[in-house]
Motif scaffolding. Structure first.
Motif, PDB file in Angstrom:
ATOM      1  N   LEU A   1      47.790  40.690  44.994  1.00  0.00           N
ATOM      2  CA  LEU A   1      47.250  40.142  43.772  1.00  0.00           C
ATOM      3  C   LEU A   1      46.047  40.335  43.847  1.00  0.00           C
ATOM      4  O   LEU A   1      45.515  40.807  42.982  1.00  0.00           O
ATOM      5  N   GLY A   2      45.202  40.649  45.219  1.00  0.00           N
ATOM      6  CA  GLY A   2      43.869  40.954  45.224  1.00  0.00           C
ATOM      7  C   GLY A   2      43.799  41.962  45.590  1.00  0.00           C
ATOM      8  O   GLY A   2      42.184  42.387  45.272  1.00  0.00           O
TER       9      GLY A   2
ATOM     10  N   ARG B   1      40.406  41.087  39.742  1.00  0.00           N
ATOM     11  CA  ARG B   1      40.014  42.260  39.024  1.00  0.00           C
ATOM     12  C   ARG B   1      40.930  43.440  38.750  1.00  0.00           C
ATOM     13  O   ARG B   1      41.856  43.679  39.560  1.00  0.00           O
TER      14      ARG B   1
ATOM     15  N   GLU C   1      42.509  42.714  33.936  1.00  0.00           N
ATOM     16  CA  GLU C   1      41.834  42.308  32.390  1.00  0.00           C
ATOM     17  C   GLU C   1      42.849  43.517  31.690  1.00  0.00           C
ATOM     18  O   GLU C   1      42.606  44.631  31.482  1.00  0.00           O
TER      19      GLU C   1
ATOM     20  N   ASN D   1      44.392  33.874  37.884  1.00  0.00           N
ATOM     21  CA  ASN D   1      43.196  33.792  37.606  1.00  0.00           C
ATOM     22  C   ASN D   1      42.668  35.388  37.663  1.00  0.00           C
ATOM     23  O   ASN D   1      41.641  35.597  37.522  1.00  0.00           O
ATOM     24  N   GLU D   2      43.073  35.991  36.637  1.00  0.00           N
ATOM     25  CA  GLU D   2      42.683  37.224  36.037  1.00  0.00           C
ATOM     26  C   GLU D   2      41.887  38.126  37.226  1.00  0.00           C
ATOM     27  O   GLU D   2      40.945  38.344  37.219  1.00  0.00           O
TER      28      GLU D   2
END
Lengths: 341, 436
Positions: free
Chosen positions: A187-188, A287, A290, A284-285
């Protein structure tokens, strides 16, 4: 549309009789006139009250949002120091051409990826699953329930489940299956799988899309399954008698009869792609994941939300995308219906 | 817009909380005197509490276990029995996210917040009550000028300092003893150490950037070590440029260190990074003193820190990052006298000692707090702040919140793709010009 309805009741008025006997409320023809007088009031009330509520809580805020998109405001006081300040098209200039252009383009692109993905991923898969389950396999009810279960969860919950069970960097199931013994930042990892200029489809966004598909596929499957169950068995029989193979039967017999379902699926998918918000917000949205809805809320709510104007500009863009689709859909759909009738 | 904000306090002008003597006094276990004066101070500040009555609602973002216990203990120590305190607990991150909406129609009278620019941003919107009288009624005597400056907007005080901590390079003594490492004093020594550690299969730096704030700390350290305190302040205020060569140099230094950080930090929480650090897989962690709360209590004395190494002899190690947390009163409290009594009490040594007894990972601003109970690391942190020429708050407390969000995204983009730094900084500078 809502404003058109009261007009039609006015047109009905000549039909309504005007007796004023107050006691009789039953349906005897003689006393009907008074009943219809009350009926008219009730009818008007039923039209006017919801219309007023609808206009107050939907259209007035929408119009105010559009007006606010031409201002700079921190949302606290209307007038005076830091009150509402009219700045013309500055917010659109910033978001479409200026400092925030990059965010806007990536967000619109993400909404677009989401739409395309939902059409070609969960929709096709859901259709395939429905087709297979429609064949009355053994245990078909169990499969149906399994595939449908995620649909009862909100997307926010789906986000938490996938974050902790599938996508955990160390112990996630996806990490164990595809991580090669190491860790994977599902997810990151904001790198692009493929890019168009400095924009693209990021790896973490794809990971989120897969999680969304887990839920969306079951939804689509149930819709198609219901549609297929209602197809007349004689149609399939005759197509097989005519020597159609499985694909031909599906393509030329079954699929055309599913047209109402297809329309529903298109509408649901487009709505889902435009309104998506919660799953990414609870993660946590990360990067590059969005969507337009996040740019809107980030500028409108939260500690750093100091410019209602910019948030409203994003909201207006989202609104135009939605209303554009709705208008296209309504005109096309009803025109076709008129043509076919 | 920014001109009216004051920047990070510069306690060099006025001296920070604790005199060096006090630290030594505490260390020499002469804490009795300090404790005695603490009681006096509490009485001084307690005059208000005597007259106030009714119910006070206190908002709390102290959602982790130890801080929560500490806050309860501190509120229990309130000497006024006529005041009933109701604690309204909110998740830490949610509270920060919603602060502006919360303060516009606050359910509480007393609310926690952060000092510096971030306080001034709220005070400038008239969301907080001027509590200058609480300061003149007692806090002035027990808090040094640096803390007062951090609590002030346009000459009025809006904030009661409650705890602070410093950002340092943390390490585990036992792990370092085992591998024979010593704290580096310069950047070259740091790089050499990283190489050695890497060769031994130990990851040099922990990194968890979920939420996009933790790595702001590393940026701040590199920035003020390389370009000095004033550059940090001016950059945060939009007076210096992100596309300036000096800013690019910061990221160039960081790019040299980046291979020695835990890989792919953007999806890892700071707590997960801390777990790897506590477990000894990672050698160093640039983080605030609150990392101590992640240690098992019996291993806490194994935690140590050193100041970030020198990068530029002109600035040496003259700046320390020490964010201050504290309390505010909302703009229109339902019980103003009671709210002022409560925040006044939270500024006293009694309340702050009660808090530290539960959460020893931070330090107290009140001069009269008995430092003999501080552990070695707290003493060290106090000394570091006291001896610093300049004190910063933190990237997201030293600039407008809207811009801090953008800076956090830029840093996340940088660690994901360091080669793209020029484009990232150009984008960020555009946003700085639009927002600041």
């Amino acid at each position: 549309m809502t404003t058109a309805t009261p007009v039609s009741t006015e047109d009905d008025q000549p039909i309504v009789s005007t007796s004023d006997d107050p006691k009789v409320v039953d349906s005897k023809p003689k006393k009907k006139r008074q009943f219809e007088g009350t009926d008219r009031k009730v009818f008007l009330a039923f039209v006017i009250i919801p219309s007023v509520i609808h206009i107050c809580i939907v259209w007035i805020p929408t119009i105010l949002s559009i007006l606010l998109s031409f201002t700079k405001w921190n949302g606290i006081r209307f007038t005076g120091d830091r009150g509402i300040e009219i700045v013309g098209v500055q917010n659109y200039d910033q978001t479409l051409l200026g400092a925030f252009q990059g965010d806007t383009i990536q967000a619109v692109l993400n909404n677009f990826w989401l739409l395309i993905f939902l059409f070609f991923g969960p929709t096709l898969l859901g259709m395939l699953l429905a087709y297979l389950l429609d064949k009355n396999l053994r245990g078909t009810r169990i499969y149906q329930s399994l595939f449908y279960t995620p649909v009862v969860l909100s997307l926010a919950v789906v986000g938490f489940i996938w974050q902790n069970i599938m996508y955990d960097q160390k112990h996630g199931i996806a990490t164990a299956l595809f991580g090669g013994g190491g860790t994977v930042d599902w997810l990151g990892n904001q790198e692009f799988i493929f890019s168009i200029g400095s924009y693209g489809l990021s790896k973490n966004f794809l990971a989120i899309l897969v999680a969304m598909a887990w839920r969306h596929t079951g939804y689509i499957m149930v819709l198609y399954l219901a549609g297929m169950k209602s197809v007349d068995a004689a149609l399939r029989e005759s197509s097989s008698l005519d020597g159609c193979n499985e694909w031909q039967t599906f393509r030329h017999v079954l699929f055309p009869t599913l047209k109402p379902i297809n329309v529903i699926v298109v509408v649901i998918t487009v709505i889902e792609a435009l309104r998506a918000y919660d799953i990414i917000a609870v993660l946590n949205e990360p990067r590059n994941t969005e969507l337009l809805s996040h740019l809107t809320t980030n500028a409108l709510v939260g500690e750093g939300a100091d410019n209602i104007g910019r948030g409203s500009a994003y909201a207006t863009m989202l609104f135009l995308l939605c209303i554009g689709f709705v208008l296209w859909y309504v005109t096309n759909h009803y025109r076709k219906q008129e043509n076919t009738v | 817009m920014t001109a009216e904000f004051q920047q990070s306090p510069s306690p060099s002008e006025v001296g920070f909380a604790l005199g060096r003597r006090d630290v030594l006094k505490g260390a020499a276990a002469l804490g009795g005197i300090a404790a005695f004066s603490g009681v006096l101070a509490a009485c001084g500040g307690g005059d208000d509490a005597g007259s106030a009555s009714g119910t006070i609602r206190v908002g709390s973002n102290y959602s982790n276990e130890l801080p929560n216990a500490g806050l309860r203990a501190a509120l229990d120590s309130l000497p006024n029995d006529d005041l009933t305190i109701e604690l309204n607990e909110v998740d830490h991150n949610t509270y920060q996210e919603q602060i502006v909406a919360y303060l516009q129609d606050p359910p509480d009278d007393v609310a926690p917040w952060f000092a510096g620019f971030r306080l001034q941003a709220l005070a400038s919107q008239d969301l907080l009550l001027d509590i200058s009288d609480v300061w003149t009624d007692g806090l002035d005597d027990v808090l040094s000028g640096g803390f007062k400056q951090a609590s002030t907007y346009e000459g009025k005080q809006y904030f009661v300092p409650w705890t602070y901590y410093s950002w340092q390079v943390h390490y585990r003594k036992s792990v370092w003893d085992a591998i024979g490492a010593v704290p580096p004093a310069t950047f070259d020594e740091l790089l050499a150490l990283c190489e050695t550690l890497d060769g031994m299969g130990v990851t040099p730096f922990a990194a968890g950037n979920d939420g996009r704030w933790p790595l702001m700390g590393t940026f701040d350290q590199l920035n003020f070590r390389l370009n000095g305190y004033q550059y940090h302040v001016d950059l945060m205020a939009g007076k210096e440029s992100w596309t300036d060569q000096r800013t690019k140099d910061v990221f160039a230094k960081w790019a040299e260190l980046l291979p020695y950080h835990q890989a792919e930090p953007n999806g890892r929480t700071w707590e997960d990074a801390a777990a790897a650090f506590v477990g000894g897989e990672v050698a160093m962690y640039v983080i605030g003193g609150f990392v101590g709360s992640q240690f098992p209590p019996d291993e806490l004395d194994d935690l140590d820190f050193f100041p970030y190494p020198e990068l530029n002899p002109e600035h040496g190690q003259d700046t320390v990052e020490a964010p201050i947390d504290g309390w505010t009163v909302v703009a229109n409290p339902k019980n103003e006298a009671g709210a002022k009594a409560v925040v006044g009490h939270l500024g006293t040594a009694i309340a702050q000692e009660a808090y530290l007894a539960e959460d020893p990972s931070v330090q107290a601003p009140n001069k009269n707090v008995d430092t003999s109970n501080y552990n070695a690391l707290q003493q060290k942190s106090v000394a570091a702040v006291q001896n610093a020429k300049n004190v910063t708050q933190f990237l997201d407390r030293d600039t407008l919140p809207a811009f801090a969000n953008e800076a956090g995204q830029a840093i996340a983009d940088f660690v994901s793709n360091p080669d793209n730094i020029d484009a990232i900084l150009e984008d960020l500078q555009g946003k700085a010009e639009a927002l600041l």
